[in-house]
Design a protein around this motif. Sequence first.
Motif, PDB file in Angstrom:
ATOM      1  N   ASN A 267       0.811  -1.211   0.000  1.00 12.07           N
ATOM      2  CA  ASN A 267       0.000   0.000   0.000  1.00 12.07           C
ATOM      3  C   ASN A 267       0.848   1.265   0.000  1.00 12.07           C
ATOM      4  O   ASN A 267       0.426   2.298  -0.519  1.00 12.07           O
ATOM      5  CB  ASN A 267      -0.950  -0.016   1.200  1.00 12.07           C
ATOM      6  N   THR A 268       2.054   1.189   0.553  1.00  9.31           N
ATOM      7  CA  THR A 268       2.974   2.319   0.420  1.00  9.31           C
ATOM      8  C   THR A 268       3.374   2.505  -1.039  1.00  9.31           C
ATOM      9  O   THR A 268       3.392   3.623  -1.558  1.00  9.31           O
ATOM     10  CB  THR A 268       4.223   2.089   1.279  1.00  9.31           C
ATOM     11  N   ALA A 269       3.670   1.404  -1.720  1.00 11.68           N
ATOM     12  CA  ALA A 269       4.047   1.470  -3.132  1.00 11.68           C
ATOM     13  C   ALA A 269       2.912   1.992  -3.994  1.00 11.68           C
ATOM     14  O   ALA A 269       3.150   2.685  -4.993  1.00 11.68           O
ATOM     15  CB  ALA A 269       4.480   0.081  -3.610  1.00 11.68           C
ATOM     16  N   LEU A 270       1.678   1.687  -3.638  1.00  7.97           N
ATOM     17  CA  LEU A 270       0.533   2.145  -4.420  1.00  7.97           C
ATOM     18  C   LEU A 270       0.122   3.574  -4.065  1.00  7.97           C
ATOM     19  O   LEU A 270      -0.520   4.256  -4.872  1.00  7.97           O
ATOM     20  CB  LEU A 270      -0.659   1.212  -4.209  1.00  7.97           C
ATOM     21  N   THR A 271       0.472   4.041  -2.888  1.00 16.08           N
ATOM     22  CA  THR A 271       0.110   5.404  -2.467  1.00 16.08           C
ATOM     23  C   THR A 271       1.084   6.440  -3.005  1.00 16.08           C
ATOM     24  O   THR A 271       0.682   7.540  -3.406  1.00 16.08           O
ATOM     25  CB  THR A 271       0.060   5.497  -0.934  1.00 16.08           C
ATOM     26  N   LEU A 272       2.360   6.128  -3.036  1.00 22.85           N
ATOM     27  CA  LEU A 272       3.373   7.110  -3.435  1.00 22.85           C
ATOM     28  C   LEU A 272       3.104   7.734  -4.805  1.00 22.85           C
ATOM     29  O   LEU A 272       3.269   8.954  -4.964  1.00 22.85           O
ATOM     30  CB  LEU A 272       4.756   6.453  -3.417  1.00 22.85           C
ATOM     31  N   PRO A 273       2.677   6.989  -5.833  1.00 25.67           N
ATOM     32  CA  PRO A 273       2.429   7.630  -7.137  1.00 25.67           C
ATOM     33  C   PRO A 273       1.271   8.620  -7.134  1.00 25.67           C
ATOM     34  O   PRO A 273       1.142   9.399  -8.080  1.00 25.67           O
ATOM     35  CB  PRO A 273       2.112   6.433  -8.061  1.00 25.67           C
ATOM     36  N   THR A 274       0.410   8.599  -6.112  1.00 22.57           N
ATOM     37  CA  THR A 274      -0.724   9.523  -6.087  1.00 22.57           C
ATOM     38  C   THR A 274      -0.344  10.886  -5.510  1.00 22.57           C
ATOM     39  O   THR A 274      -1.178  11.797  -5.510  1.00 22.57           O
ATOM     40  CB  THR A 274      -1.866   8.937  -5.241  1.00 22.57           C
ATOM     41  N   LEU A 275       0.875  11.040  -5.022  1.00 24.27           N
ATOM     42  CA  LEU A 275       1.294  12.291  -4.386  1.00 24.27           C
ATOM     43  C   LEU A 275       1.774  13.284  -5.440  1.00 24.27           C
ATOM     44  O   LEU A 275       2.128  12.902  -6.563  1.00 24.27           O
ATOM     45  CB  LEU A 275       2.380  11.991  -3.352  1.00 24.27           C
ATOM     46  N   PRO A 276       1.802  14.577  -5.114  1.00 30.03           N
ATOM     47  CA  PRO A 276       2.046  15.623  -6.127  1.00 30.03           C
ATOM     48  C   PRO A 276       3.517  15.786  -6.499  1.00 30.03           C
ATOM     49  O   PRO A 276       4.119  16.831  -6.280  1.00 30.03           O
ATOM     50  CB  PRO A 276       1.492  16.879  -5.447  1.00 30.03           C
ATOM     51  N   TRP A 277       4.099  14.770  -7.101  1.00 29.73           N
ATOM     52  CA  TRP A 277       5.475  14.881  -7.553  1.00 29.73           C
ATOM     53  C   TRP A 277       5.562  15.820  -8.758  1.00 29.73           C
ATOM     54  O   TRP A 277       4.639  15.914  -9.554  1.00 29.73           O
ATOM     55  CB  TRP A 277       6.021  13.505  -7.945  1.00 29.73           C
ATOM     56  N   SER A 278       6.685  16.471  -8.910  1.00 31.92           N
ATOM     57  CA  SER A 278       6.876  17.415 -10.004  1.00 31.92           C
ATOM     58  C   SER A 278       7.572  16.754 -11.190  1.00 31.92           C
ATOM     59  O   SER A 278       8.392  15.853 -11.018  1.00 31.92           O
ATOM     60  CB  SER A 278       7.708  18.615  -9.529  1.00 31.92           C
ATOM     61  N   GLU A 279       7.237  17.235 -12.416  1.00 31.00           N
ATOM     62  CA  GLU A 279       7.904  16.762 -13.627  1.00 31.00           C
ATOM     63  C   GLU A 279       9.196  17.533 -13.881  1.00 31.00           C
ATOM     64  O   GLU A 279      10.004  17.134 -14.719  1.00 31.00           O
ATOM     65  CB  GLU A 279       6.973  16.923 -14.831  1.00 31.00           C
ATOM     66  N   ASP A 280       9.412  18.607 -13.145  1.00 26.86           N
ATOM     67  CA  ASP A 280      10.607  19.440 -13.334  1.00 26.86           C
ATOM     68  C   ASP A 280      11.815  18.728 -12.726  1.00 26.86           C
ATOM     69  O   ASP A 280      11.848  18.458 -11.522  1.00 26.86           O
ATOM     70  CB  ASP A 280      10.392  20.793 -12.663  1.00 26.86           C
ATOM     71  N   SER A 281      12.806  18.413 -13.535  1.00 23.86           N
ATOM     72  CA  SER A 281      13.980  17.684 -13.057  1.00 23.86           C
ATOM     73  C   SER A 281      14.807  18.487 -12.069  1.00 23.86           C
ATOM     74  O   SER A 281      15.620  17.927 -11.334  1.00 23.86           O
ATOM     75  CB  SER A 281      14.856  17.262 -14.234  1.00 23.86           C
ATOM     76  N   SER A 282      14.614  19.799 -12.030  1.00 22.04           N
ATOM     77  CA  SER A 282      15.359  20.633 -11.085  1.00 22.04           C
ATOM     78  C   SER A 282      14.596  20.866  -9.795  1.00 22.04           C
ATOM     79  O   SER A 282      15.110  21.482  -8.869  1.00 22.04           O
ATOM     80  CB  SER A 282      15.685  21.989 -11.729  1.00 22.04           C
ATOM     81  N   SER A 283      13.380  20.394  -9.730  1.00 22.93           N
ATOM     82  CA  SER A 283      12.557  20.606  -8.542  1.00 22.93           C
ATOM     83  C   SER A 283      12.971  19.663  -7.425  1.00 22.93           C
ATOM     84  O   SER A 283      13.438  18.540  -7.661  1.00 22.93           O
ATOM     85  CB  SER A 283      11.079  20.386  -8.883  1.00 22.93           C
ATOM     86  N   SER A 284      12.767  20.103  -6.175  1.00 21.08           N
ATOM     87  CA  SER A 284      13.068  19.248  -5.022  1.00 21.08           C
ATOM     88  C   SER A 284      12.078  18.104  -4.901  1.00 21.08           C
ATOM     89  O   SER A 284      12.350  17.120  -4.217  1.00 21.08           O
ATOM     90  CB  SER A 284      13.043  20.079  -3.726  1.00 21.08           C
ATOM     91  N   SER A 285      10.905  18.227  -5.558  1.00 16.91           N
ATOM     92  CA  SER A 285       9.906  17.157  -5.522  1.00 16.91           C
ATOM     93  C   SER A 285       9.862  16.391  -6.841  1.00 16.91           C
ATOM     94  O   SER A 285       8.812  15.976  -7.312  1.00 16.91           O
ATOM     95  CB  SER A 285       8.521  17.736  -5.217  1.00 16.91           C
ATOM     96  N   MET A 286      11.044  16.249  -7.454  1.00 14.38           N
ATOM     97  CA  MET A 286      11.136  15.522  -8.717  1.00 14.38           C
ATOM     98  C   MET A 286      10.601  14.103  -8.541  1.00 14.38           C
ATOM     99  O   MET A 286      10.832  13.456  -7.525  1.00 14.38           O
ATOM    100  CB  MET A 286      12.600  15.491  -9.163  1.00 14.38           C
ATOM    101  N   LYS A 287       9.868  13.626  -9.545  1.00 14.99           N
ATOM    102  CA  LYS A 287       9.263  12.298  -9.445  1.00 14.99           C
ATOM    103  C   LYS A 287      10.334  11.239  -9.198  1.00 14.99           C
ATOM    104  O   LYS A 287      11.383  11.231  -9.834  1.00 14.99           O
ATOM    105  CB  LYS A 287       8.473  11.978 -10.704  1.00 14.99           C
ATOM    106  N   PRO A 288      10.079  10.335  -8.249  1.00 19.77           N
ATOM    107  CA  PRO A 288      11.106   9.384  -7.854  1.00 19.77           C
ATOM    108  C   PRO A 288      10.996   8.048  -8.581  1.00 19.77           C
ATOM    109  O   PRO A 288      10.006   7.759  -9.256  1.00 19.77           O
ATOM    110  CB  PRO A 288      10.813   9.185  -6.366  1.00 19.77           C
TER     111      PRO A 288
END
Length: 620
Positions: free
Chosen positions: A114-135
């Motif tokens: 459920n952790t693996a399925l929840t993480l993709p629903t969070l607001p990750w950024s598409e910007d490679s320079s952003s601190s919230s870059m998609k993991p």
Amino acid sequence: MTVSTTSPTTAMKRRNPSSAPSSPCNSPLPSVSTLCGMLLLCRIMSILWPASSLPLTAHAFSTTKSVVTRVPRTISQQHHAAVLHSSKSNNDEEKTEKKRPHIVIVGGGFGGINTALTLPTLPWSEDSSSSSMKPKITLVDKSERFVFLPLLYELCVDDASLDEVAPTYASLLDGINNNGEKSGFASLSGGLPDLSSALQLFSGEAKETTEVDESGDHGCEVSFLQAQVEGIDVDNQKIVVSKSADADGGIETMEYDALVIATGSEISLDAIPGASEYALPFYTVEQALELKRRLALLDTYFEDASVVNDQNGTTDQKQPVNVVVVGGGYSGVELALNLVDRFGGSDGEAQVTLVHRGEQILEYATDHNRNAGVDRLKSAGVKVMTSTSVEEVLPCKDEDGVVISTMKKQQCVVKLSTNDEEEVNATTLLPTTLLLWTAGATPTSERNTGVRNSILPRDAMGRILTSPTLNVPQHPNVFAIGDCSRPKKVPYPGTAQVAIQQATVAAWNAYATLTYGTGDRRRRTTGTDAESKLLPFKFLNLGEMMTLGSDDATISTLGGLVELSGPAASWLRRWIYAVRMPTARQGLRAAVDGTGRKLARSSALGSGGRRRKSKPVEWK
């Protein structure tokens, strides 16, 4: 169906009994209107009910002193050499582009998947320079299949299919490809909606603007690796794994930016002499299939009119079969009642005995479920031995009873010690045809293996000590959830319900840690308080369910406002579990397959199918 109403303040711990359910043997099928009503109630409960409450293990955690044990790192020089070699080869590739954050999840139980399925629903950024870059997200487990433990026994008796009870991780994660595109994927267990907005609201981030992929496709790469964790080097943020023989094999290392440990409790029978040789635990698909094989051998024995004595070749009269279930928690009671339902205790064919160390069975269950379980055990003829511990498991001798040639290796004698008001240190030798073990986790041997091969702080039971935000204070990017963690002095129940709720919180806190950093780095880069974005975990227990046989169950939910028992509860339980499957696609498969199998079984019984009766017994 029994429906009772109690005070809203009724404690709602887990699942247990209240009234003796009617015998499932003669239970009619629910009417169409009843089925429709129950389906509606099932959907409502799936929204209110955050998770299944059946135990991940049958162990009842007792309150222990917080004993912190620091185990020195024992990763071998071979592992360190692999670390250096891996780091050198990867550095050249990472020079050309910014490193993509890597979240590693160790353990694929209810918490891990459920952790693996929840993480993709969070607001990750598409910007490679952003601190919230998609993991990049990697789920690591030694098995290739997720196990829905509450339905494990149904797999033994063909009331559920393998794909329903134990789907592969590849099939569950199939909805997310390397581009992050979702195809038929439900964003959390039971197909709940995207949780990013709600989590931002709870963390106080709702008013902030975060660069998010406008298409709604957050683009996380989720993969599964079948491997055994050999150790964790938290100082260098690496884990050491060994792949299975079916894969490439060998020792490898993986770097992580955030680590979620969800390995559950470790089962060890080493403390009881002879237990590991004769006892069959009941926690994995392999163990369930082995139990199915042994039950088939017993069926063959039951069908024979006589048994040939292996020693002198003479024909002996068929003697009773003794099945002993160790552990009087949820799993033990459910397993004992389902075994009685399968081959019964009448006609001297089989006697099921439930051995429990505590003073009462189902001690952490609600009053309703406990009473229903106790009454059902009595009416089913199960012999219950409380305040009784297993001292030793001995090999079966000729004078101990009939030896079934096909199960000679499994037959044993269980040495029991009873200590109650009437008997003090009384010893009993119990000849046993089949010994099943559902008693919970015990401290493992002194060898440091797996996640224990690290310097993470642990208590006396080996659980990782975390803060209320589920991370280790000394290592803020390491999280531990489920049975392997202890975020407070009094541990949470070892249930799937707890693990799934913790998974959502751990996923968000891992996102917040990667996005805003930790400690001084966070304050320096964002000007925010180091802990302002992390959510503390608060457990909300909304109910529990328990099977009391193939067509019998008990349910207590909504603080005791709704309490059901009987055949209708059995149908409702199965549908609720279908809704609570990790993905909507898996839930649909479970609902269709489970309903079809229950209808087929009911039809077979209604047309003269044979089910053995059981005779009631009295026990303390």
